[in-house]
Design an enzyme around this catalytic site. Structure first.
Site, PDB file in Angstrom:
ATOM      1  N   CYS A  22      65.309  15.731  44.569  1.00 30.79           N
ATOM      2  CA  CYS A  22      65.951  16.287  43.587  1.00 30.79           C
ATOM      3  C   CYS A  22      67.467  15.919  43.895  1.00 30.79           C
ATOM      4  O   CYS A  22      67.913  15.710  44.644  1.00 30.79           O
ATOM      5  CB  CYS A  22      65.832  17.563  43.090  1.00 30.79           C
ATOM      6  N   ASN A 255      66.021  21.127  48.024  1.00 29.38           N
ATOM      7  CA  ASN A 255      65.790  19.786  47.680  1.00 29.38           C
ATOM      8  C   ASN A 255      65.225  19.349  49.129  1.00 29.38           C
ATOM      9  O   ASN A 255      65.734  19.176  50.284  1.00 29.38           O
ATOM     10  CB  ASN A 255      67.265  19.219  47.598  1.00 29.38           C
ATOM     11  N   GLY A 256      64.100  18.675  49.108  1.00 29.58           N
ATOM     12  CA  GLY A 256      63.402  18.414  50.303  1.00 29.58           C
ATOM     13  C   GLY A 256      62.000  18.804  50.468  1.00 29.58           C
ATOM     14  O   GLY A 256      61.499  19.238  49.480  1.00 29.58           O
ATOM     15  N   MET A 500      47.322  -4.728  68.508  1.00 24.69           N
ATOM     16  CA  MET A 500      46.533  -5.204  67.709  1.00 24.69           C
ATOM     17  C   MET A 500      46.083  -3.683  67.115  1.00 24.69           C
ATOM     18  O   MET A 500      46.510  -2.759  67.262  1.00 24.69           O
ATOM     19  CB  MET A 500      45.096  -5.974  68.163  1.00 24.69           C
ATOM     20  N   GLU A 915      59.578  -7.501  60.422  1.00 26.98           N
ATOM     21  CA  GLU A 915      60.757  -6.998  60.731  1.00 26.98           C
ATOM     22  C   GLU A 915      61.423  -8.038  61.584  1.00 26.98           C
ATOM     23  O   GLU A 915      60.803  -8.336  62.738  1.00 26.98           O
ATOM     24  CB  GLU A 915      60.661  -5.446  61.023  1.00 26.98           C
ATOM     25  N   LYS A 966      50.911   2.532  63.436  1.00 25.53           N
ATOM     26  CA  LYS A 966      51.935   3.428  64.066  1.00 25.53           C
ATOM     27  C   LYS A 966      52.750   4.060  62.842  1.00 25.53           C
ATOM     28  O   LYS A 966      53.966   3.902  63.093  1.00 25.53           O
ATOM     29  CB  LYS A 966      52.800   2.901  65.143  1.00 25.53           C
TER      30      LYS A 966
END
Lengths: 1511, 484
Positions: A22, A255-256, A500, A915, A966
Site C-alpha cells: 500500500c 505497509n509490508g 540442472m 539474465e 533456486k
C-alpha cells in the site's frame, strides 16, 4: 459465487495467502492544533498515491482505503446533539467507533443487542448508535455487494482513569466479536469494529482513495477537526470483499508483510498461559485470544501492539519490541541501546519482514521501518510545524520556502511526534530514554546465562566407529549425503552447488523410505516481499538467541532475562553434554527418550510421540528449564522418532496447551545432516540441535581419507557449523527473515504429501494441499530403514555403502525422469527425425506404472468425444505457444544459446535471453533469413546488459521474480567465468565477479512490481510484460496481484526447473511442482475475474505432449520447455554446468569444449514438433480442436488409481482438480482482454513530440516543464522511441534537454538514452535513473528552498539501479541503496543512505557527504570516491570485497572533473567549497575499490579502460 | 568427486600387453598392468556424470558403481574402491579381462573422445586387492540353516553361490566337468584369463564354505528330483552349451570340430601337464575358424600358439565400419571394426589379418580328413520391414586349403536333457523359462539363471543373473533379502 463475503478455502485457493501492500501517509500538526485542513491535506496525500493502491476487474472497486484521525470531539458533540439529542460526556470520558454490521435488519439488531449487552456486562454505559452517513453511489458493484451496514457506537466511561476505560473498551471489543462470530446467522462475519477509542476514530472500507472522502460525508464537515490524520491505500493481491481489511487498524497502518507470522501467532497463543497484568486483572482472560482469528498479518500485529500498549507500555517502546533494529551486529550502537534490545529479545521475538509502520494513539504519532529499510517513507517538516509523511514525496504541494526539513525513515529508526510536548522526538533521544528506564545491562549481566559458563560435562558422547555404518542406515544416510553434502561442508565450510533441475520423485511418490524433511518444501519471498541477501547484508542477520522459559510478557523485571544465550543453534557434542548435565543457577534439563521399541506393539510411533509430549509437559511442571529430546538410544532394539516429528509434535502439543514458552526444546539427534533439515527443525520449534551423527559421519570420512587429514576433528565441526549457519541464513533470507529468534517456529514451509492428522498434530498451520502419508506410512519408512540397518543377517561386502542416487542417476536407485534410455532415445529421435524413437522417449516419460515422479503422473485423461486428428490445429500453430527456458548466455555457450534462438524464431516460438544481456550483433537478421535475436528479454535482479536497446529489441520482457531451481536466491558469476565476451554483453569487466542480488531492488512489494511493469511498458510499449513466478502455496494469490499490477503474461515455474548453479538445498527443497501452482493460479485468477487479462504459461520439466496437455487442462495457454531442447542439442545431464566442464559444449565457455557442441536448430525443432504432434493426438482423442479450447478443462482429468502404491495412495488430488469457480457475469477463463497500462497519457508522449525535431533533424531541443509525483518513468518512453528509430547511443549528449520543476514520480529517467538530459528542480522519488543508458540526470532543490540542500534528501531509494552508462548529479542526499548494481554511470551525490554502491560493478561515484551502513557490500567493480573528512567510512563500509585507499592523480582528475560538472549543473555549494579548497580536501577523499578490479584495471590500462568500450 | 577437468587434461592409455611375438610363444596371460600412478590418472578421466550411462542398460549389466570407484582409484583409495567394486560384481578379475565392456561403449566421454579405461581400472582394483591380501576368506559368521543346490559352476552358478553363501546359506555346487568354472575354466583360454585366477577364486569360495562337487552330472549321475527334495532351493545354471552346427556337405570329415572341443582340450592339457585323447593340435596346419566372435578369436589365439601354418577366420557378416554410424549411435554398443588380441598376434606372426568378411561356407572338401573349405561371397540385402539377408554373389566361389576347421558360430541354448527330465517349461528359444529378475521356473523352489535362462551371453550377464537369482532365492527363503 456469493461475493458478499470473502470466499473460504476452495480448491487450492486459501484466503490465508492473501497479501497486501500500500501507500501510507500521515499529516500532523506537531503542536497538536486541530483543524479541518489536516483532513483535507490527508485527502490530497491519499489521492496522490492512488497508483500505489490497486483496482480489480472493476475500475470503481478499490482494494481499500481509510483514514484514522483524532476523535473529533466538537464534531461528534454537535452531531449527536443535533441528530440524536444525545449529550456526549466531555472529551476523554467517552469512546466512539464505527461498527460494521449486517445489512439484514434482524441480524443487525442481534449484533447491536449483543454489543450493548457486553458493554453493560463490562460495567460501562452505552450511549447510543448513530448510523454513519454514507454516499455509496460511486462504488463498484463488487464493493457494493459486500458493503456492510455501518453504525457508530458511543460508550461512556464509568471508570475514572482513561487508560482503564481503554482497557474496558478492549475487552468489550474482544467479547462482542467473539460472541457474535459464535452466533449462527449468515452474515455474522460482517460484524467488525473498525475502532473503539476515546482518542482516535477510523473510517475505512473497500474504497478507492478518492471515494473514501465522498463515501463518508462526515469527513467533509468543516467541523471535523483533528491534529493528526493517517491515511492508507491498499493494494491487495485479490479482488475479494475486504471492507474490514482496509486500513488503518486501531492503532497503526502497516505497509509490508510479516514473514514470521505463523511463529509469532503461535507464540502469542502460547504466551496466554503466562500472561498476567495488574492493570487488567481478571479482565485479561476475557480478552483472549489476543490474536483474532481470520485477520491479516497487519491485524495480528495490531492485536499484539494493542495488548502491549494497554498493559502499560508506551507505544514507541511496544513498537521497538516488536520491530527491533538490527542491533546484534551494529558496531556503532550505544551499549545501553543494545542492552534494551537484547533485554526485549528475551520476551518477544521480532515480527520480521519488510514493513513501514505508522502508529498513533492520538498522543504521539510515529513511524518506523523494518530493520532492513525495505519500504520507502519520506517526510517534510514545514516552518509552521506541520509534518507530512508518505510513501512518496510530492503527494502534497508545499511551497519550497516553507520546507524546513526533507527526510526519510531509515532502517529500524523511529520517527516520532509527541503532540503533548509539541515536538519531534529524535530517534536517539527516544530510544535512549527507553533504554534508561531500567538497568537492562546490569540485569542481563546478572541474570543471563551463557552457554560457555555452564559447568563442563564429565563425559561427552562422542564416536562409535564400530556401529557408525549401521546407524547411517538407520538414519537414512547415503553415499551422496556423505560425499556430495557433508564432505564439502567439512572441508570448505560451504554448502555444495549443483546444476540442472530436480527430476527425481516427490518424497510421497518415491517407493523408498524418505526422511520426513523431504516432505517439506521451503517457502520463499516473491513479489509481495523481498528476499534478503544474507551474505552481503549480513549486518541484519543473526543466529544468536536466548532459549528457555519466558516470563509474563506484560511485566518488565530482571528475571525476564534469566535465559540461556546460545550464539550458534547447532550444538557441539561438548555443548550438548553441558546441557544434558545442566544444574546451574536453578536451571535443570530433562532428557526425554525420542525412540520407540522395534517389537512392542503397545508403543508405536504415535504412542511414542504422545509419550514424549507428555514427558515434556511434565518437565515443565517439575520445574525443568530445558528438555533434551534425544535419539541416542536408537539401535538394534529401538527406532528413532524422526527428529522433525518429535520437535513438531512436542512444540505443537505445548502450543495447544499454552505452555510452549515455558521450556526450551533441545534436540540430540542423528537425523539432520543438511541445511534443509536444520531449517525445518528450527521452523517447527527447535531451540538448539546437536547433530551428533553428522559429526561422526564427517570424522568417519576423515578416517577413511575422503576428507583431508589436514582438517582436524574440531575444525571439521567448526566448518560444518559455519556451512550450516550460512545455509540457514540463506533459507531465512529467501523468505525475508533475518533472525533465528523470529524464524523459530515460523513454519516457513509447505508440506507436499503428509496426511492431515500428521499436519494437525505436529505442524499445525502449515499448508499441505494434497494430503499424503499418515503416521503409519512414516512408521513404515522408519522401520524399513531400521531393517536395513539391522537385518539380523550376515551381510555381503559393500552392503554398507548405500547410494540410491538422489542427486545423480544410479541404476536400480531412485527414479529420475532424465534417465539414460530417455536421453538416448530423444537424441536419436531428433537427430534422425525418427518419430518412432520419439515415441519410445515419450513412453518412458509418460509411462503408467507405480514408479511415478510427478503429480501429473498420477493423473489420467477422461474419455472425451474423439475427433479426426485432421481437425486439430496444426503443429505449426501449437509450436507458437512454446518458449524455451531462460538460460543466460554465460550459463550456456554462445553456440547453444544461438541455436535455440534460431530454432524458436523459425517456428514462431520464443527463446529467452536469460539474465545477462544479449550480444548486439544478434539483432541483425542473418542472410538466410534466420535470426539469433531472442524474443524474450529477461529482466532479472542483476540487470546485466539490460539497456534501453535490449528492452526495445524484445517481443516480451520477462521479469524474473524467482527461478524454479533456486527461488529466493541470488546468483554469483565468479570472476574466472567472466570471459571477455560475457563481460562485454553484461557491460562489466572481464575477470571481475558479478553478483545477482536475491531481490530486485526495485521490487519489495506488489505495488513496486506494478511500477516496474509500468516502467517496462514505457521502455517498450509494444512488448508484452511477463512476470515469472515459482510455484509455492499462495502463488495464485500473488498471480492475482500481478494481474492487477497489469502484467500481460504470467509464468508459473515448477520447482524442478533447471539451473546453471545453485546450492543443492535450493534445487531439491524450495518451491513445489507446477501442477499445484498452475492449478492454484488458474483457480484464483478465475475466482477474481482476473484470468481474462493475462496469458498464463507454465514450465518445469515439461517434456512430452502429455505434459503439455495436462498443463493446458490445468490452465496454461503456453508452456516453456528447457531441458528437452538442451538434451536435443546434445546435453546428457552431466550436472556440471557450474564447473564449466560440460563435455558436449552446451553449458561451458571453454573454447575447446565448445567445439564439441553438435546441436542444430533442426534438432530443437524436430523435438518440439514431436511434442506438438503427440499433443495433437491427445487433443484428437479428447475432442479438442484447439489449445484454446483445452485451457482450464480440468474436468477432462482424473486421478489414475492404477499407478498408486503404498505411499502415493494416500494422496488426495481433489483440490488440484477442483473446477475454477467463476464469479458473477461473464468471467473469462482465458486471456481475452488487454490490460490497461495507462501509458497512453504519460508525460513522455509530450516529450516525444517536443523532441521530434531532434530525432528527425538533429536539432537541439530545450524545454521547461512542470512535473508531479504522478508522472512516473519520465524520459523512458522517449528513450525507447529514440532507440527504436535511431538505434542505440547515436545522439550526441544533451541534444534533448528538459528542465522540470516539482516532485518527480518514481523511476525518473529510467533507461534514459544517450542524448537526453533531464534536469529537475525539486525532488524525486525512488528509482531515479535506473538502467540509465547513456543519458544525463541532474536533480537539485528549488532555488528558494528553506533548507540546506546537502543536509536533506533530494532523491529516494535505489537510484541508478543497474545503470549502464551516462551521468547523474544530485545536489542533496539520496536514500538507501544508491547505485545498486551500477555498471557504468558516473555520478555525484551529497550523501547516501545504507547499502550504498551495493553490488556495483562499474562506473565512478563521488559522494560529497555521509554514507550509511554496509557501504559497498558486494561491490566488485567501479570506484567510489567518498569525501570523508571525519574518517567515518571505516566503521560503515563492508570490507568483504573492497578496500579503502588514498586517491592518486588519475583519481584526482576524475573527481575534479565530475565535481566541476556537478557544481555547474546543480549550483552545489558543497561542490564549490570542495573545488575552492581542493588542496586541503584532497587528503580527505577516500577511494573505495575492490582489489581485484584494481588489478584488472592496471592490466588493461595500456589497452583500454574496461567500461569505455560502451561509451 | 574426481577431477573435474581430468578428461580435458589426460589421454586414454589402454592397458599394456606383452609383445605379440613373445606372448604367442606361451599360454600365459598377455595383459600387463599400468603403473599404479598411471592408473590413477586414468581414473581421473572419469567425469562423474550426472547420468552415468556406463551403468545404464546400455552399459554395465552388473551395474558396477563405475563413477564411484573411478574416483576412488583417482584418489588412490584402492581399498574402498575394492569394496565398492565387490558390492556389485563378484568376479571383477574375470570381467576386468574378458568383458567386451559395454560400459566403455556407453561412457559419456566416448561421445567425442576415447572412453575411460573402465575395464582396465576394474582389473587393476581387484588384482591389487589380491596382492594386498584383501581377498582372504571371510566365511559368514552365522548360517541360516538353509541349503541351496546349484547346478553348473560357470559364472552364473558361481556368482549365485558366492552371494548365497555370503547371505549365510549353505551352498553346494554341482559340476559335471573335472574342474570348477564352466566356460571360465574351459571356454576362455589361459592367455586371456589365467586359470590360476580361476582356481584361486574357487579355493577362496571353498574356504568360505561353498561346497563344490565336480564330476557330477546332474540328470545323468544324479537325479535332479533328489536335489529338489533335499535342498531348500535348486538353481539351474548349466549354461547354453548346445553349439550351432554348420550342416553343409563334408561336415562329417575329420578335422572339423566345434570350437569348444578345441579350446577345452587345450586348456585341460595345459592344466593337467599332459595331453589327453581329445587334444587337437593345430601345429603346422592350415586352420580355418568359422565365426567371427570372441570364441573365434580365442581359437585363432590358441592356434597361433600351437604354431599353425596359416589361420583364416570366416565371417558371414560384412566388415563393420571403422566408426559409429547411424545404426549404432552412442550409447549403444558400437559394432565397429576392432582388432582383438589374436588378430593382432596373427597379423604379426603370419603377416596379415586372418579375417575374411561376407563369406558363406558352402562345403568342406576332403575325403576322410578335411582338406579345404569352399566358400562363396555374399552381399547383404534388406527388404523393408525385414531383417537383412545374405545373398550369394554368383561366380565368387573360392576353395581354401584347410586341415583343421573350427566352428565357432555360437550356441543354440541349453542342453535339453535336464530341463526335460525335470519337466520345466521352456521359452521359444528352448531356454528354461523364468522371468528376468525373478528367476523362478515353472517348478517351486527351482530357479534358473545365466545362459540356461537367457541363452548365450556374456560373462558379465551371467554374473548379473547369478546375483539376481541369489537375491530372489534369499528372498524366497527368508522373506526379505540382504542381497542386491
Amino acid at each position: 459465487m456469493n461475493m458478499q463475503k470473502r470466499p473460504d478455502k476452495q480448491g487450492l485457493y486459501d484466503p490465508a495467502f492473501e497479501h497486501d501492500a500500500c501507500g501510507v501517509g500521515f499529516v500532523g500538526d506537531i503542536k497538536g492544533r486541530a483543524s479541518h485542513s489536516i483532513v483535507e491535506q490527508a485527502r490530497t496525500v491519499l489521492i496522490n498515491m492512488t497508483h500505489r493502491g490497486a483496482v480489480g476487474s472493476e475500475k470503481n472497486t478499490g482494494d481499500g482505503a481509510g483514514i484514522l484521525t483524532a476523535l473529533p470531539h466538537a464534531f461528534l458533540e454537535k452531531i449527536m446533539k443535533r441528530d440524536f439529542e444525545v449529550e456526549l460526556p466531555p472529551r476523554g470520558q467517552y469512546a466512539a467507533g464505527i461498527v460494521f454490521l449486517p445489512k439484514d435488519f434482524r441480524e443487525r439488531s442481534t449484533c447491536k443487542r449483543i454489543f450493548e449487552n457486553v458493554v453493560a456486562e463490562e460495567g460501562q454505559r452505552f450511549l447510543g448508535w448513530r448510523p454513519v452517513p454514507r454516499d455509496d453511489r460511486m462504488i463498484g458493484p463488487s464493493a457494493k455487494a459486500a458493503e456492510p451496514n455501518m453504525e457508530q457506537a458511543f460508550i461512556a466511561a464509568t471508570v475514572e482513569d482513561p487508560d482503564d476505560f481503554d482497557r474496558k473498551l478492549f475487552v468489550i471489543r474482544k467479547q462482542a466479536s467473539k460472541r457474535i462470530r459464535g452466533e449462527s446467522f449468515d452474515s455474522k462475519s460482517l460484524f467488525y469494529i473498525a475502532s473503539l477509542s476515546t482518542r482516535v476514530l477510523v473510517y475505512k472500507g473497500m474504497l478507492m482513495p478518492e471515494q473514501l472522502f465522498e463515501y463518508f460525508t462526515d469527513l467533509s464537515d468543516p467541523d471535523y477537526e483533528t491534529h493528526v490524520a493517517m491515511v492508507h491505500s491498499r493494494f491487495s493481491t485479490n479482488t475479494f470483499p475486504s471492507w474490514d481489511r482496509a486500513q488503518p487498524l486501531r492503532y497503526m497502518s502497516h505497509n509490508g508483510e510479516i514473514n514470521t507470522l505463523q511463529g509469532n501467532v503461535n507464540k502469542m497463543y502460547a504466551r496466554e498461559g503466562t500472561l498476567e497484568s495488574d492493570r487488567f486483572g481478571k479482565d485479561l482472560q476475557r480478552a483472549f485470544p489476543i490474536i483474532e482469528p481470520d485477520s491479516s498479518d497487519s491485524g495480528n500485529f495490531d492485536n499484539t501492539l494493542e495488548l502491549l500498549l494497554l498493559s502499560g507500555r508506551e507505544l514507541p517502546e511496544a513498537v521497538m519490541m516488536m520491530v527491533p533494529e538490527a542491533w546484534q551486529k551494529h558496531r556503532r550502537m550505544s551499549e545501553a541501546r543494545r542492552n534494551v534490545y537484547e533485554y526485549m529479545s528475551c520476551s518477544m521475538e521480532p515480527w520480521d519482514g519488510p514493513a513501514s509502520i505508522s502508529f498513533t494513539d492520538g498522543k504521539v504519532m510515529g513511524a518506523l521501518l523494518d530493520r532492513n529499510g525495505l519500504r520507502p517513507s519520506r517526510y517534510y517538516v514545514t516552518d509552521d510545524d506541520m509534518v507530512i509523511m508518505a510513501s512518496e514525496v510530492g503527494v502534497l504541494d508545499i511551497p519550497p520556502e516553507k520546507v524546513r526539513r526533507k527526510g526519510r525513515l531509515r532502517p529500524g529508526r523511529m520517527f516520532l511526534v509527541d503532540f503533548e510536548e509539541g515536538r519531534i522526538v529524535d530517534d536517539d533521544e527516544l530510544k535512549d530514554s527507553i533504554a534508561k528506564k531500567h538497568p537492562y545491562g546490569e540485569w542481563l549481566e546478572r541474570e543471563g546465562i551463557r552457554l560457555e559458563e555452564l559447568p563442563a560435562a564429565g563425559e561427552v558422547d562422542g564416536r562409535d566407529e564400530e556401529t557408525v555404518k549401521e546407524r547411517f542406515r538407520m538414519f537414512g544416510y547415503t553415499e551422496e549425503h556423505l560425499n556430495i553434502l557433508l564432505k564439502p561442508m567439512a572441508e570448505e565450510a560451504k554448502e555444495p552447488l549443483g546444476s540442472m533441475g530436480n527430476d527425481a520423485p516427490l518424497a510421497i511418490l518415491s517407493q523408498r523410505p524418505r526422511l520426513t524433511y523431504e516432505y517439506f518444501k521451503q517457502l520463499f519471498a516473491q513479489v509481495t516481499n523481498p528476499p534478503i541477501d544474507s551474505i552481503r547484508e549480513d549486518i541484519i542477520m543473526s543466529l544468536s538467541a536466548y532459549i528457555g522459559p519466558q516470563r509474563n510478557l506484560l511485566e518488565t523485571t530482571a528475571a525476564h532475562c534469566r535465559r540461556l544465550k546460545i550464539d550458534h543453534p547447532i550444538l557441539t557434542n561438548e555443548e550438548l553434554a553441558r546441557i544434558r548435565e545442566l544444574d546451574y543457577r536453578g536451571w535443570r534439563s530433562k532428557v526425554v527418550d525420542a525412540t520407540y521399541p522395534v517389537d512392542d506393539e503397545d508403543e508405536d510411533l504415535q504412542v511414542a510421540l504422545r509419550r514424549i509430549s507428555k514427558e515434556t509437559e511434565a518437565a515443565i511442571s517439575e520445574g525443568y528449564s530445558l528438555v533434551v529430546l534425544s535419539d541416542r538410544n536408537a539401535g538394534p532394539r529401538r527406532i528413532p522418532i524422526s527428529a522433525l516429528l518429535a520437535v513438531g509434535g512436542v512444540h505443537h502439543y505445548l502450543v495447544r496447551r499454552a505452555k510452549r514458552t515455558q521450556i526450551g526444546i533441545v534436540l540430540e539427534t542423528g537425523e539432520p545432516r543438511e541445511v534443509h533439515h536444520f531449517s525445518a527443525l528450527f521452523a517447527f520449534g527447535a531451540d538448539a540441535v546437536n547433530p551428533y551423527l553428522a559429526f561422526e559421519a564427517m570424522w568417519h570420512l576423515r578416517d577413511e581419507g575422503a576428507i583431508s587429514a589436514e582438517v582436524d576433528e574440531d575444525h571439521i565441526v567448526e566448518n560444518y557449523r559455519k556451512a550450516i549457519a550460512k545455509g540457514m541464513r540463506k533459507v531465512f533470507g529467501k523468505m525475508g527473515i533475518s533472525t533465528i529468534d523470529s524464524y523459530k517456529g515460523a513454519q516457513i514451509f509447505e508440506i507436499v504429501g503428509l496426511a492431515p492428522n500428521v499436519v494437525e498434530r505436529c505442524f499445525a498451520g502449515t499448508a499441505s494441499r494434497i494430503a499424503g502419508a499418515g503416521f503409519d506410512v512414516l512408521d513404515q519408512e522408519a522401520r524399513e530403514r531400521h531393517r536395513m540397518a539391522y537385518p539380523g543377517r550376515n551381510i555381503p561386502i559393500g552392503y554398507d555403502s548405500y547410494n540410491p542416487g538422489d542427486y545423480q542417476w544410479r541404476t536400480g536407485g531412485e527414479r529420475h525422469m532424465w534417465e539414460p534410455e530417455a536421453i538416448a532415445s530423444l537424441q536419436r529421435a531428433v537427430r534422425t527425425d525418427d518419430a518412432a524413437m520419439y515415441r519410445k522417449f515419450a513412453e518412458i516419460e509418460n509411462r503408467r506404472d507405480k514408479d511415478q515422479a510427478t503429480i501429473r503422473g498420477l493423473l489420467k485423461f477422461r474419455t472425451g468425444d474423439p475427433i479426426p486428428i485432421e481437425q486439430v490445429e496444426p503443429a505449426e500453430e501449437i509450436m507458437k505457444r512454446f518458449a524455451t527456458g531462460a538460460m543466460s548466455f554465460g550459463s550456456i555457450s554462445a553456440e547453444a544459446h544461438e541455436t535455440l534462438a534460431v530454432a524458436m524464431n523459425r517456428i514462431g516460438g520464443k527463446s529467452n535471453t536469460g539474465e545477462g544481456g544479449e550480444r548486439r550483433e544478434r539483432y541483425k537478421p542473418l542472410e538466410n533469413g534466420d535470426s539469433k535475436r531472442s524474443a524474450i528479454k529477461q529482466i532479472a535482479s542483476g540487470r546485466f546488459g539490460a539497456t534501453i536497446e535490449y528492452l526495445t529489441e524484445s517481443n516480451e520482457i520477462q521479469i524474473k521474480m524467482a527461478q524454479g531451481a533456486k527461488p529466493g536466491e541470488g546468483g554469483e558469476l565468479p570472476g574466472r567465468k567472466v570471459f571477455d565476451v560475457i563481460a562485454d554483453t553484461r557491460y562489466s569487466t572481464p575477470g571481475v565477479g558479478l553478483i545477482s542480488p536475491p531481490p530486485h531492488h526495485d521490487i519489495y512489494s506488489i505495488e513496486d512490481l506494478a511500477q516496474l511493469i509500468f516502467d517496462l511498458k514505457n521502455a517498450n510499449p509494444t512488448s508484452r510484460v511477463s512476470v515469472k513466478l515459482v510455484s509455492e502455496v499462495g502463488v495464485g494469490t500473488i498471480a492475482a496481484g500481478v494481474s492487477k499490477g497489469h502484467a500481460d503474461h504470467i509464468l508459473i515455474s515448477g520447482q524442478d526447473g533447471g539451473t546453471g548453479a545453485s546450492p543443492l538445498t535450493g534445487i531439491k527443497y524450495a518451491g513445489v511442482p507446477w501442477e499445484l501452482g498452475l492449478a492454484e493460479t488458474h483457480q484464483t485468477l478465475v475466482m477474481n475475474n482476473l484470468r481474462s487479462r493475462v496469458v498464463v504459461q507454465t514450465d518445469g520439466q515439461i517434456k512430452t505432449g502429455r505434459d503439455v496437455a495436462i498443463a493446458a487442462l490445468l490452465g496454461a495457454e503456453e508452456t516453456g520447455l528447457a531441458t528437452g531442447p538442451l538434451i536435443s542439442m546434445g546435453c546428457i545431464m552431466m550436472r556440471v554446468c557450474h564447473k564449466n566442464t560440460c563435455p558436449v559444449g552446451v553449458a561451458t565457455q571453454d573454447a575447446e569444449l565448445r567445439k564439441k557442441f553438435m546441436g542444430k536448430p533442426e534438432h530443437v525443432i524436430n523435438y518440439l514438433r514431436f511434442v506438438a504432434e503427440e499433443l495433437r493426438e491427445i487433443m484428437a482423442e479428447l475432442g479438442f480442436r484447439t489449445w484454446k479450447e483445452m485451457v482450464g478443462r480440468v474436468d477432462m482429468l482424473e486421478p489414475d488409481e492404477s499407478v498408486l502404491h503404498w505411499k502415493s495412495q494416500t494422496i488426495d488430488l481433489s483440490n488440484v482438480l477442483a473446477p475454477a469457480v467463476r464469479g458473477k457475469g461473464n468471467t473469462g477463463v482465458i486471456c481475452c482482454i488487454p490490460q490497461e497500462h495507462g501509458v497512453d497519457t504519460v508525460l513522455d508522449r509530450r516529450l516525444i513530440s517536443l523532441a521530434e525535431a531532434a530525432m528527425t533533424t538533429g536539432e537541439p531541443v530545450r524545454e521547461d516543464l512542470d512535473i508531479h509525483n504522478t508522472d512516473r518513468a519520465t524520459g523512458t518512453m522517449l528513450s525507447h522511441e529514440i532507440t527504436r528509430r535511431l538505434g542505440f547511443a547515436t545522439l550526441p549528449d544533451d541534444l534533448i534537454h528538459f528542465k522540470f520543476s516539482g516532485s518527480a514520480g518514481q523511476s525518473f529517467g529510467a533507461w534514459l538514452a544517450k542524448g537526453v538530459a533531464l534536469e529537475l528542480e525539486g525532488d524525486a522519488n525512488d528509482y531515479v535513473g535506473k538502467g540509465l543508458s547513456g543519458g544525463m540526470i541532474a536533480v537539485y532543490p528549488p532555488k528558494g528552498a528553506g533548507f540546506v540542500a546537502e543536509e536533506n534528501i533530494v532523491i529516494g531509494n535505489v537510484a541508478l539501479y543497474g545503470a549502464i552508462s551516462g551521468k547523474a548529479f544530485f545536489r542533496g542526499q539520496a536514500a538507501e541503496r544508491f547505485c545498486v548494481r551500477n555498471s557504468g554511470a558516473h555520478v555525484v551525490v551529497e550523501g547516501v543512505g545504507d547499502h550504498g554502491l551495493e553490488y556495483m560493478t562499474g562506473g565512478r561515484v563521488v559522494i560529497l557527504g555521509p554514507t550509511g551502513r554496509n557501504f559497498a557490500a558486494g561491490m566488485s567493480g567501479g570506484i567510489g570516491y567518498v569525501w570523508d573528512p571525519k574518517d567515518g567510512l571505516e566503521a560503515l563500509y563492508n570490507p568483504e570485497l573492497v578496500e579503502l585507499e588514498q586517491i592518486d592523480e588519475e583519481d584526482e582528475a576524475t573527481i575534479l572533473a565530475l565535481v566541476r560538472e556537478h557544481s555547474e549543473l546543480t549550483g552545489s555549494t558543497v561542490a564549490s567549497h570542495v573545488l575552492s579548497t581542493w588542496d586541503e580536501r584532497r587528503a580527505e577523499f577516500v577511494r573505495v575499490i575492490s582489489p581485484k578490479f584494481r588489478d584488472v584495471l592496471q592490466q588493461t590500462k595500456t589497452t583500454r579502460t574496461p567500461e569505455a568500450v560502451h561509451g | 568427486m574426481g577431477k573435474p577437468t581430468g578428461f580435458m587434461e589426460y589421454k586414454r592409455v589402454p592397458g599394456p600387453e606383452r609383445e605379440e611375438r613373445e606372448r604367442t610363444a606361451d599360454f600365459k596371460e598377455f595383459h600387463l598392468h599400468l603403473d599404479e600412478h598411471e592408473r590413477q590418472i586414468q581414473g581421473a578421466r572419469c567425469m562423474d556424470c550426472g547420468v552415468p550411462f556406463c551403468q545404464s542398460d546400455y552399459g554395465c549389466p552388473v551395474d558396477n558403481l563405475i563413477p564411484e570407484w573411478n574416483d576412488l582409484v583417482y584418489r588412490g583409495h584402492w581399498d574402498e574402491a575394492f569394496r565398492r567394486l565387490m558390492k556389485t560384481n563378484n568376479f571383477p578379475e574375470y570381467t576386468g579381462r574378458v568383458c567386451p565392456a559395454p560400459c566403455e561403449h556407453a561412457c559419456v566421454l566416448a561421445i567425442n573422445e576415447p572412453a575411460v579405461t573402465i575395464k582396465d581400472n576394474e582389473a587393476h582394483i581387484i588384482d591389487r586387492a589380491y596382492d594386498a591380501g584383501l581377498m582372504e576368506p571371510h566365511p559368514p559368521e552365522t548360517r541360516t540353516g538353509k541349503r541351496v543346490a546349484i547346478v553348473g559352476s560357470g559364472p552364473a552358478g558361481l556368482a549365485a553361490a558366492d552371494q548365497l553363501n555370503k547371505a549365510g546359506h549353505s551352498v553346494t555346487v554341482f559340476e559335471r566337468d573335472d574342474r570348477i568354472g564352466g566356460l571360465l575354466m574351459y571356454g576362455i583360454p589361459n592367455m586371456k584369463l589365467s586359470k590360476e585366477l580361476v582356481e584361486r577364486r574357487n579355493r577362496l569360495m571353498a574356504d568360505e564354505g561353498v561346497e563344490f562337487r565336480t564330476g557330477v552330472w546332474v540328470g545323468r549321475d544324479r537325479d535332479p528330483e533328489e536335489l529338489v527334495s533335499t535342498y531348500d532351493a535348486v538353481l539351474l545354471a548349466c549354461g547354453a552349451t548346445s553349439p550351432r552346427d554348420l550342416p553343409v556337405p563334408g561336415r562329417e570329415l575329420q578335422g572339423v570340430h566345434f570350437a569348444m572341443e578345441f579350446l577345452k582340450a587345450n586348456t585341460k592339457t595345459l592344466l593337467d601337464g599332459r595331453p589327453n585323447e581329445a587334444y587337437i593340435d593345430a601345429a603346422g596346419k592350415d586352420v580355418i575358424v568359422i565365426g567371427g566372435g570372441d570364441t573365434g578369436a580365442d581359437c585363432i589365439g590358441t592356434a597361433v600358439r600351437h604354431g599353425a601354418k596359416s589361420i583364416r577366420n570366416f565371417e558371414l557378416l560384412p566388415k563393420p565400419p571403422a566408426e559409429r554410424d547411424e545404426s549404432m549411435p552412442w550409447p549403444t554398443f558400437a559394432k565397429v571394426y576392432k582388432f582383438d588380441y589374436s588378430h593382432a598376434e596373427t597379423a604379426v606372426v603370419q603377416g596379415e589379418d586372418p579375417r575374411v568378411y561376407s563369406v558363406m561356407t558352402k562345403k568342406f572338401l576332403g575325403n576322410d580328413g578335411v582338406e579345404g573349405v569352399r566358400t562363396v561371397q555374399v552381399k547383404w540385402e534388406k527388404a523393408p520391414g525385414e531383417r537383412p539377408k545374405p545373398v550369394e554373389v554368383p561366380g565368387t566361389e573360392q576353395d581354401w586349403p584347410a586341415d583343421l576347421v573350427l566352428l565357432s558360430m555360437g550356441f543354440l541354448g541349453p542342453e535339453q536333457q535336464l530341463p526335460d527330465t525335470m519337466a520345466l517349461e521352456k521359452d521359444a528359444r528352448s531356454n528354461i523359462a523364468a522371468e528376468f529378475e525373478k528367476h523362478a521356473t515353472s517348478r517351486e523352489n527351482v530357479f534358473a539363471a545365466g545362459d540356461a535362462r537367457r541363452g548365450q551371453s556374456l560373462v558379465v550377464w551371467a554374473i548379473k543373473e547369478g546375483r539376481t537369482a541369489a537375491r530372489e532365492i534369499d528372498r524366497a527363503l527368508m522373506g526379505s533379502t540382504v542381497l542386491t
